[in-house]
Scaffold this active site. Structure first.
Site, short mmCIF file in Angstrom:
data_model
loop_
_atom_site.label_atom_id
_atom_site.label_comp_id
_atom_site.label_asym_id
_atom_site.label_seq_id
_atom_site.Cartn_x
_atom_site.Cartn_y
_atom_site.Cartn_z
N HIS A 122 -0.39 0.19 -9.97
CA HIS A 122 -1.07 -0.75 -9.07
C HIS A 122 -1.52 -2.00 -9.84
CE1 HIS A 122 -3.46 -0.92 -5.05
NE2 HIS A 122 -3.13 -2.15 -5.46
N ARG A 150 0.85 -1.19 0.00
CA ARG A 150 0.00 0.00 0.00
C ARG A 150 0.89 1.24 0.00
NH1 ARG A 150 -3.44 -2.88 -1.46
NH2 ARG A 150 -5.52 -3.26 -0.56
#
Length: 306
Positions: A269, A221
């Site tokens: 991502h 993250r």
């Protein structure tokens, strides 16, 4: 049995068709405000209104491994939250990390720049023992990554909240093992869940304890990493560079200094994408097990955050 589907940024119809095929005895529908009560929900980043309108849920299935956004909502204390164990993501993550590691170790980025500039030249081969790899987080994904890296004969360390034993991996655990883990690592791979205790864990204090010439790979993250600290340590020469797949704000804002830093490789991502068919099969199997009163894997401990 009624199943409701509420996922943002996801094509709904293929999921509805897949869940209906896997659970023919169930009524499967997409959630809309005011929809009837369901028994189970399959979600990704649902709004708080969805949670508030579905107080009778028996379980909430998250179509991903990370549940930090979901746990940020006000959830009924007794509602089980179930994450995906793997569903095809572990091998993708291992591919990504090994690619990033080997690209840096073999200096393929430098060779690419040379060839684009019309230069033909070689670099002195590096020794694997000089590039020990530390994997933070040894869950399903982290363990798969650590084992994959070990296959390339790099020294591999792992760090986790509690003790682990993985063949070919030197394991550290807890606060007492964190310093030794960092000091023994030159390449740091982050696969931790995002919790209050791990937020900002990759700050100056942590990154400066890595071996000189460190390299950072973040596939967990964006909020794990303090951007300014990484940039400062790259400028100072302690960190050689980074491969980053996750960011505090996504998409990464225009003008962010990561965009134009030649020592940072960026991807959007995409290190491990949810594979729909594998995920549906796993979720359907768990719903069927719950209906039979059997235990299922992947239930999140809200106190730990994963």
């Amino acid at each position: 049995m009624k199943i409701t589907f509420c996922c943002t940024d996801t094509k709904t119809e293929p999921w509805l068709q897949g869940l209906a095929a896997a659970l023919p005895q169930a009524h499967v529908s997409a959630w809309q405000p005011g929809a009837p009560q369901a028994d189970y929900a399959v979600v990704w980043a649902p709004p708080q209104r969805f949670i508030d309108e579905q107080p009778g849920l028996k379980a909430l299935f998250n179509i991903g491994a990370g549940v930090d956004a979901l746990l940020g909502l006000r959830l009924p204390p007794a509602l089980p939250v179930v994450r995906l164990d793997d569903a095809g993501m572990a091998v993708q993550m291992a591919e990504y990390v090994c690619h990033a590691l080997i690209r840096h170790f073999r200096e393929f980025d430098g060779y690419e720049a040379d060839m684009r500039a019309g230069r033909w030249g070689y670099r002195r081969p590096r020794l694997r023992q000089d590039f020990p790899v530390g994997v933070m987080g040894l869950g399903v994904l982290g363990e798969r990554v650590a084992r994959a890296v070990a296959q390339f004969e790099f020294p591999v360390m792992g760090w986790s909240r509690g003790p682990k034993r993985i063949e070919g991996v030197r394991c550290f655990s807890g606060a007492e093992g964190f310093g030794g883990f960092l000091a023994a690592s030159r390449v740091l791979v982050n696969l931790l869940p995002l919790t209050p205790g791990t937020r900002n864990i990759m700050d100056r204090g942590t990154l400066s304890r890595l071996m000189p010439g460190a390299y950072v790979i973040n596939v967990a993250r964006g909020a794990h990493l303090v951007d300014e600290d990484l940039l400062a340590l790259i400028d100072e020469g302690h960190v050689a560079g980074a491969t980053l797949d996750v960011f505090r704000t996504e998409p990464l804002p225009a003008g962010h200094p990561f965009w134009n830093n030649p020592r940072i490789t960026l991807t959007p991502h995409t290190s491990a994408r949810t594979l729909r068919d594998e995920s549906i099969a796993q979720i359907a199997g768990k719903i069927a097990a719950m209906q039979r009163g059997e235990p299922v894997a992947g239930i999140v401990d809200a106190a730990r955050g994963y």
